[in-house]
Every structure is written in C-alpha cells, then in structure tokens.
Design a protein around this motif. Structure first.
Motif, short mmCIF file in Angstrom:
data_model
loop_
_atom_site.label_atom_id
_atom_site.label_comp_id
_atom_site.label_asym_id
_atom_site.label_seq_id
_atom_site.Cartn_x
_atom_site.Cartn_y
_atom_site.Cartn_z
N ARG A 1 3.64 1.91 2.74
CA ARG A 1 2.51 1.21 2.13
C ARG A 1 2.76 -0.30 2.01
NH1 ARG A 1 1.02 5.26 -2.85
NH2 ARG A 1 0.15 6.93 -1.56
N ARG B 1 6.40 -3.72 -5.76
CA ARG B 1 5.40 -2.81 -5.20
C ARG B 1 5.94 -1.38 -5.09
NH1 ARG B 1 2.99 -7.16 -2.40
NH2 ARG B 1 1.48 -7.97 -3.86
N ALA C 1 6.04 5.27 0.10
CA ALA C 1 5.93 3.98 -0.59
C ALA C 1 6.35 2.83 0.33
CB ALA C 1 6.78 3.99 -1.86
N GLU D 1 5.68 0.20 -8.42
CA GLU D 1 4.30 0.61 -8.69
C GLU D 1 3.95 1.91 -7.96
OE1 GLU D 1 1.79 -2.60 -7.39
OE2 GLU D 1 2.67 -4.02 -8.83
N HIS D 2 4.32 2.00 -6.68
CA HIS D 2 3.98 3.18 -5.89
C HIS D 2 4.73 4.43 -6.36
CE1 HIS D 2 1.54 0.98 -3.08
NE2 HIS D 2 2.54 0.26 -2.62
#
Length: 193
Positions: A144, A187, A141, A190-191
């Motif tokens: 990303r 984020r 994560a 979310e990941h």
C-alpha cells in the motif's frame, strides 16, 4: 545455534574490505583473476539478497551477470571514500535488477503468493523472516505504500544500507531518505493498527 550462525556467515559479505579494494584496483588494470575472485566472494550473497526482491532465478542470474560486467567496466571508478566495496557492488546489483524488472512487470517480494504455497528454505532465521515478510498483513501494508516510500524503507530497513548509501542508490538527498523512511514507518503503523 551453531548451525544458524554458520548459515548467516555464508550469506554475509566478507569482512576483508582492504582486500576487496586491492582486487578492484587489479580489475581496473584488466586482471581477470581479480574479477574472478570478487565474483567468487560476492556473487553468493548478492544472489541471495536479490532473490529476496525478485523470485525469478533467471532474472536474478542476469542481474548478477550484468553486475559483474559493470564492475569489470567501472572498477577504476570505485572510490573508497564513497563506501565499502560490498556496498558499492550492492548498489550496482540493485540498479541492474531494477532495470531488468522495469520491462517485465512488478515481481517484487510480496507479490501476493499465498504463504501456504511457498516452501520455506532450510536456512537462517533471517531468510525465513524475509520470506514471511513477503506475505500476510505486513506484505499487504508494504504494497500500500507509494513506490518512493517503499524503496526508501526497503533500502534502509530491509537491505541494511546506511542513509548515505540509500541516498546514492535512490539518487536522492540523505534528508529525503530520512523523511521517506519516517513517513513509511508511520503509514505502516496506520495500516497495521
């Protein structure tokens, strides 16, 4: 528990800020013994923290050497109003490491080495957690995230810098640091969901 506490003490910057300010002033006057004392006091924890960002000991050693050369050359420019000496030195060290890594490819933590192939050191719980942070779902994560979001998150959350110190380190306004950290955390949620 006592062993764990002693281990963390060995890796933390020393608390005597006033002494560090005096040592920097002495180094600015050209006193080599002051720089030697600063190196003895700060190089171990700087090396440990830089090693979390780069697994190559040679690059970390070069960054440490460059850091103390920069401290020697710019000790007269240190201003206590800009933060503690340890934070100032950390900023220099991170910048030196980033400069060295730019030309050598990406060797940041979480480079994809399987956790089974990594030897866990006999250190503090913090060291073990930081090592495992570079592997698994969280590492994926983190990778990303855009470099800007990852840098802001790493400076504030992983390295423990204040927003002000992170802003100086990253060369961006404090509000931008806060926004990037907020976006990075969103984020990551979310990941990892």
């Amino acid at each position: 528990m006592k062993r764990l506490f002693r281990s963390r003490q060995a890796h933390s910057p020393p608390p005597d800020v006033e002494d560090d300010v005096a040592l920097l002033a002495a180094a600015a006057e050209g006193r080599v013994e002051a720089l030697r004392t600063l190196h003895t006091r700060h190089a171990p924890w700087l090396r440990m923290r830089l090693s979390r960002r780069c697994p190559d000991d040679d690059i970390v050693d070069e960054a440490i050497q460059d850091t103390f050369l920069a401290i020697w050359n710019s000790a007269g420019r240190y201003a206590p109003s800009r933060g503690e000496p340890a934070a100032w030195m950390w900023t220099i060290a991170v910048r030196r490491l980033v400069s060295l890594l730019r030309g050598r490819g990406n060797r940041w933590i979480g480079s994809g080495v399987p956790l089974e192939d990594v030897q866990v050191p006999e250190g503090s719980v913090e060291d073990v957690v930081m090592l495992k942070l570079g592997h698994g779902d969280l590492a994926t994560a983190l990778q990303r995230l855009s470099p800007e979001l990852r840098a802001a998150l790493q400076a504030t959350v992983l390295d423990g810098l204040t927003v002000r110190e992170a802003a100086i380190l990253l060369g961006i306004p404090q509000g931008t640091v806060k926004t990037r950290v907020m976006r990075a955390k969103a984020r990551l949620r979310e990941h990892l969901a």
